[in-house]
Design a protein around this motif. Structure first.
Motif, PDB file in Angstrom:
ATOM      1  N   LEU A  34       9.065  -4.382   1.390  1.00  0.00           N
ATOM      2  CA  LEU A  34       9.386  -5.620   2.123  1.00  0.00           C
ATOM      3  C   LEU A  34       9.427  -5.363   3.625  1.00  0.00           C
ATOM      4  O   LEU A  34       8.975  -6.188   4.425  1.00  0.00           O
ATOM      5  CB  LEU A  34      10.730  -6.173   1.644  1.00  0.00           C
ATOM      6  CG  LEU A  34      10.716  -6.879   0.275  1.00  0.00           C
ATOM      7  CD1 LEU A  34      12.133  -7.055  -0.254  1.00  0.00           C
ATOM      8  CD2 LEU A  34      10.008  -8.235   0.375  1.00  0.00           C
ATOM      9  N   VAL A  35       9.968  -4.189   4.021  1.00  0.00           N
ATOM     10  CA  VAL A  35       9.983  -3.809   5.441  1.00  0.00           C
ATOM     11  C   VAL A  35       8.557  -3.585   5.928  1.00  0.00           C
ATOM     12  O   VAL A  35       8.174  -4.033   7.008  1.00  0.00           O
ATOM     13  CB  VAL A  35      10.843  -2.537   5.656  1.00  0.00           C
ATOM     14  CG1 VAL A  35      10.705  -2.039   7.091  1.00  0.00           C
ATOM     15  CG2 VAL A  35      12.301  -2.828   5.343  1.00  0.00           C
ATOM     16  N   LYS A  36       7.752  -2.900   5.112  1.00  0.00           N
ATOM     17  CA  LYS A  36       6.366  -2.606   5.465  1.00  0.00           C
ATOM     18  C   LYS A  36       5.571  -3.901   5.669  1.00  0.00           C
ATOM     19  O   LYS A  36       4.722  -4.003   6.556  1.00  0.00           O
ATOM     20  CB  LYS A  36       5.720  -1.767   4.366  1.00  0.00           C
ATOM     21  CG  LYS A  36       4.390  -1.146   4.744  1.00  0.00           C
ATOM     22  CD  LYS A  36       3.737  -0.423   3.584  1.00  0.00           C
ATOM     23  CE  LYS A  36       4.549   0.777   3.135  1.00  0.00           C
ATOM     24  NZ  LYS A  36       3.861   1.536   2.051  1.00  0.00           N
ATOM     25  N   LEU A  37       5.859  -4.907   4.829  1.00  0.00           N
ATOM     26  CA  LEU A  37       5.154  -6.189   4.929  1.00  0.00           C
ATOM     27  C   LEU A  37       5.679  -7.064   6.065  1.00  0.00           C
ATOM     28  O   LEU A  37       5.097  -8.099   6.382  1.00  0.00           O
ATOM     29  CB  LEU A  37       5.269  -6.950   3.606  1.00  0.00           C
ATOM     30  CG  LEU A  37       4.488  -6.350   2.419  1.00  0.00           C
ATOM     31  CD1 LEU A  37       4.954  -6.977   1.104  1.00  0.00           C
ATOM     32  CD2 LEU A  37       2.990  -6.555   2.611  1.00  0.00           C
ATOM     33  N   GLY A  38       6.802  -6.638   6.667  1.00  0.00           N
ATOM     34  CA  GLY A  38       7.352  -7.382   7.803  1.00  0.00           C
ATOM     35  C   GLY A  38       8.274  -8.524   7.414  1.00  0.00           C
ATOM     36  O   GLY A  38       8.639  -9.344   8.257  1.00  0.00           O
ATOM     37  N   TYR A  39       8.691  -8.600   6.124  1.00  0.00           N
ATOM     38  CA  TYR A  39       9.556  -9.686   5.677  1.00  0.00           C
ATOM     39  C   TYR A  39      11.035  -9.365   5.872  1.00  0.00           C
ATOM     40  O   TYR A  39      11.900 -10.231   5.685  1.00  0.00           O
ATOM     41  CB  TYR A  39       9.300  -9.988   4.201  1.00  0.00           C
ATOM     42  CG  TYR A  39       7.891 -10.471   3.909  1.00  0.00           C
ATOM     43  CD1 TYR A  39       7.238 -11.324   4.804  1.00  0.00           C
ATOM     44  CD2 TYR A  39       7.206 -10.073   2.767  1.00  0.00           C
ATOM     45  CE1 TYR A  39       5.945 -11.763   4.558  1.00  0.00           C
ATOM     46  CE2 TYR A  39       5.925 -10.505   2.506  1.00  0.00           C
ATOM     47  CZ  TYR A  39       5.288 -11.345   3.406  1.00  0.00           C
ATOM     48  OH  TYR A  39       4.015 -11.781   3.159  1.00  0.00           O
ATOM     49  N   LYS A  62       3.470  -2.076  -7.408  1.00  0.00           N
ATOM     50  CA  LYS A  62       2.634  -1.777  -8.582  1.00  0.00           C
ATOM     51  C   LYS A  62       1.354  -1.077  -8.170  1.00  0.00           C
ATOM     52  O   LYS A  62       0.854  -0.171  -8.843  1.00  0.00           O
ATOM     53  CB  LYS A  62       2.312  -3.076  -9.314  1.00  0.00           C
ATOM     54  CG  LYS A  62       1.629  -2.872 -10.662  1.00  0.00           C
ATOM     55  CD  LYS A  62       1.443  -4.203 -11.378  1.00  0.00           C
ATOM     56  CE  LYS A  62       0.766  -3.980 -12.730  1.00  0.00           C
ATOM     57  NZ  LYS A  62       0.548  -5.262 -13.440  1.00  0.00           N
ATOM     58  N   ASP A  63       0.829  -1.473  -7.004  1.00  0.00           N
ATOM     59  CA  ASP A  63      -0.454  -0.929  -6.539  1.00  0.00           C
ATOM     60  C   ASP A  63      -0.286   0.433  -5.863  1.00  0.00           C
ATOM     61  O   ASP A  63      -1.046   1.365  -6.107  1.00  0.00           O
ATOM     62  CB  ASP A  63      -1.101  -1.933  -5.567  1.00  0.00           C
ATOM     63  CG  ASP A  63      -2.479  -1.482  -5.120  1.00  0.00           C
ATOM     64  OD1 ASP A  63      -3.236  -0.964  -5.966  1.00  0.00           O
ATOM     65  OD2 ASP A  63      -2.800  -1.646  -3.921  1.00  0.00           O
ATOM     66  N   GLN A  64       0.749   0.550  -4.976  1.00  0.00           N
ATOM     67  CA  GLN A  64       0.874   1.750  -4.157  1.00  0.00           C
ATOM     68  C   GLN A  64       2.162   2.533  -4.395  1.00  0.00           C
ATOM     69  O   GLN A  64       2.357   3.608  -3.816  1.00  0.00           O
ATOM     70  CB  GLN A  64       0.812   1.370  -2.666  1.00  0.00           C
ATOM     71  CG  GLN A  64      -0.499   0.720  -2.262  1.00  0.00           C
ATOM     72  CD  GLN A  64      -0.527   0.349  -0.786  1.00  0.00           C
ATOM     73  OE1 GLN A  64       0.349   0.726  -0.029  1.00  0.00           O
ATOM     74  NE2 GLN A  64      -1.537  -0.398  -0.379  1.00  0.00           N
ATOM     75  N   GLY A  65       3.058   2.015  -5.245  1.00  0.00           N
ATOM     76  CA  GLY A  65       4.328   2.687  -5.456  1.00  0.00           C
ATOM     77  C   GLY A  65       5.309   2.356  -4.347  1.00  0.00           C
ATOM     78  O   GLY A  65       5.117   1.428  -3.569  1.00  0.00           O
ATOM     79  N   GLY A  66       6.383   3.139  -4.270  1.00  0.00           N
ATOM     80  CA  GLY A  66       7.402   2.913  -3.244  1.00  0.00           C
ATOM     81  C   GLY A  66       8.464   1.946  -3.710  1.00  0.00           C
ATOM     82  O   GLY A  66       8.309   1.235  -4.702  1.00  0.00           O
TER      83      GLY A  66
END
Length: 589
Positions: A54-59, A44-48
């Protein structure tokens, strides 16, 4: 070619795909609801895409995401690593279209082309491919990073595309409009040379492109290498060489001449090695930047190889606390360089960061109250307030001659670029014993070996024991990329073999870089030093005087508290800075 009226086979685009994929991931136990909510908030904040976030957050790992997408859309996945794609298939989809949608043609069967995609519901991508090629599209799923890396491998990197444009741009009259300006170039070039240079505008632009692209990629060296049937350019980034481009072989002589002109070398001399320097001014991110390149030209079997060492003052780390010293090692090193006399040696192979360590030491002790003089080959960086001398072997100004002259210049601190022979070692030792602080380098594998090296040169043991105060051995290892850092499991047996205790090997948490755009999918970004600091204490002096071997000196040093290079590496692993592979590659037990 198939008719454009043929039906396009693809999965139906589904509404609320992010939510359904997220629910699938939660149901499969790959993530929990809190992690999904965090990814949705980031979307919601940055799109994508939710999966990408989830990959970017490391989950989630990219493989887990690909498997989940494959299960969700009932579309097969493909592993692009090591996949051999036929040139005829690659020609079906142009490079710009592949990059636009992050897609890759994998194979062709009849009128159907199989295309690797991140999102198999991307109707626009498939419609464009069908419209431009006339083929039906059969999607398969692959990870985003794998597709990008494979696009670069087959179509060439964005840099290669720019290179191609340079090669094709034959109508350009000169490169005088470039953002890059050569400094200190000879002004009395003959007319023929100037005419040739203006006629070879693509070559000028190509060399400028290589020089500036190396800066942007964080390279330390540029290798331009001629072979019998190819001509290649490689960059050394974080200590590892990467192949970047293959200019046309017919431009070999023109590129070599251009580099020689910029470095103020003799373009007619092709039989002997030559050394020079290029100073350029260029714009990086809108800011003007002055840079130095140390140039070495060496005649090889199929032409002259050129190696350019990038001397970027902005990359020079002069803060000793940030080099990678452990706290106790830094305390010992700082205490030694603050002494009024004696010798401090830094050892290690070429490219291990010795110059950076010595310059950091000089910066720490550089005050208006002291006279600092250096003899270097070559002078890599100009340091304010320090008298630096470039040695010239061909006229007799070697390290020993420069050092003798220094002693008549009332110095407090002397830096000798390298102790290579008995003559230099003798003068340096005597300077250290007559009230001067002497800093220098040696090429040895570890700190205790430096003692034996000096004695093998012919220096008496009592002179070594009384003059040398501290020896630092160092290596550089690559840092884990902070943008794609993730936990990593290693068998305890491998950790024990590397030097960890059995207890620690069962509880230690290790990390590695997954690979991302920021680190060019290597998992590493930047380097950090490993340091072995040997302080010459009374017990070690007695061993030196009694003729102790390097092995015995090492055992005693470890016994009284010296951290070895391997020990420093293991600490960097504990701190999550580097990987086990890097430490094993650079150190021994």
């Amino acid at each position: 070619m198939a008719s454009s009226a043929e039906p396009l086979r693809r999965p139906q685009a589904q509404p609320n795909v992010p939510d359904k994929l997220g629910e699938l991931l939660v149901r499969s136990g790959r993530i929990d609801q809190t992690q999904l909510n965090e990814a949705l908030a980031l979307q919601k904040d940055q799109g994508g895409r939710v999966g990408t976030n989830l990959v970017k957050l490391g989950y989630l790992t990219e493989k887990q995401l690909v498997d989940s997408l494959s299960q969700h859309f009932k579309v097969p996945s493909v592993d692009l690593n090591g996949l051999d794609i036929d040139d005829a298939v690659l020609k079906i989809i142009p490079a710009d279209l592949a990059r636009k949608y992050t897609i890759l043609p994998v194979s062709k069967t009849g009128a159907t082309i199989t295309v690797a995609m991140i999102d198999p519901t991307n109707v626009f991508a498939m419609d464009d491919v069908k419209f431009m090629t006339g083929y039906r599209v059969e999607p398969v799923i692959a990870s985003e990073s794998a597709i990008r890396v494979t696009i670069d491998r087959y179509y060439g990197s964005t840099h290669a595309i720019e290179l191609k444009k340079v090669m094709e741009d034959l109508s350009e009259e000169s490169a005088t409009g470039s953002d890059l300006e050569v400094l200190e170039e000879e002004e009395d070039l003959d007319l023929a040379t100037l005419e040739e240079e203006s006629e070879q505008a693509p070559v000028v632009k190509l060399v400028n492109l290589v020089l500036t692209d190396a800066i942007k990629r964080g390279a330390s060296d540029i290798h331009i290498e001629p072979y019998e049937k190819e001509y290649r350019v490689r960059y050394r980034i974080d200590g590892i060489l990467y192949e970047m481009m293959h200019p046309p072989l017919k431009l070999k002589e023109a590129i070599t001449s251009r580099c020689k002109i910029m470095a103020r070398l003799d373009i007619a001399e092709k039989r002997l090695p030559q050394d020079g320097r290029i100073k350029i001014k260029t714009k990086i991110s809108g800011k003007s930047k002055d840079l130095d390149y140390r140039v070495s030209v060496l005649p090889t079997l199929f032409g002259e190889k050129i190696v350019m060492r990038l001397l970027d003052k902005d990359k020079l780390m002069l803060d000793m606390t940030k080099l990678g010293f452990e706290a106790e090692s830094l305390r010992k090193f700082e205490a030694a360089i603050l002494k009024p006399y004696g010798m401090v040696l830094v050892t290690g192979p070429t490219g291990s960061g010795k110059t950076n360590t010595l310059y950091s030491a000089l910066q720490r002790i550089n005050t208006p109250e002291v006279n600092i003089m250096t003899a270097e080959d070559p002078v890599e960086f100009n340091l304010s307030g320090i008298n630096q001398v470039q040695t010239r072997e061909q006229i007799g100004l070697n390290f020993a001659a420069a050092l003798r002259s220094f002693l008549r210049q009332d110095p407090n601190i002397v830096l000798v670029g390298e102790i290579r022979d008995f003559e230099t070692a003798e003068v340096a030792i005597k300077a250290a014993m007559t009230g001067h602080l002497v800093l220098s380098t040696l090429h040895t594998n570890d700190a205790p070996s430096s003692i034996s090296r000096l004695m093998n040169m012919g220096i008496e043991p009592f002179l070594v024991a009384t003059s040398v105060h501290l020896i630092v051995a160092q290596r550089l290892v690559r840092r884990i990329c902070t943008f794609c850092k993730e936990p990593f499991e290693v068998p305890p047996a491998a950790l024990v073999q590397a030097g960890f205790s059995e207890h620690e090997s069962r509880t230690l948490k290790l990390f590695r870089g997954r690979g991302c755009e920021r680190c060019s999918n290597t998992g590493y970004k930047g380097r950090v030093g490993l340091y072995e600091v040997l302080e010459i204490e009374d017990e070690l002096r007695e061993m030196i005087l009694s003729g102790g071997s390097a092995f015995e000196l090492r055992q005693k040093a470890v016994q009284i508290g010296m951290m070895t290079l391997r020990g420093s590496g293991l600490q960097k692993i504990r701190d999550g800075m580097t990987t086990l592979e890097e430490v094993i590659r650079e150190t021994v037990l």
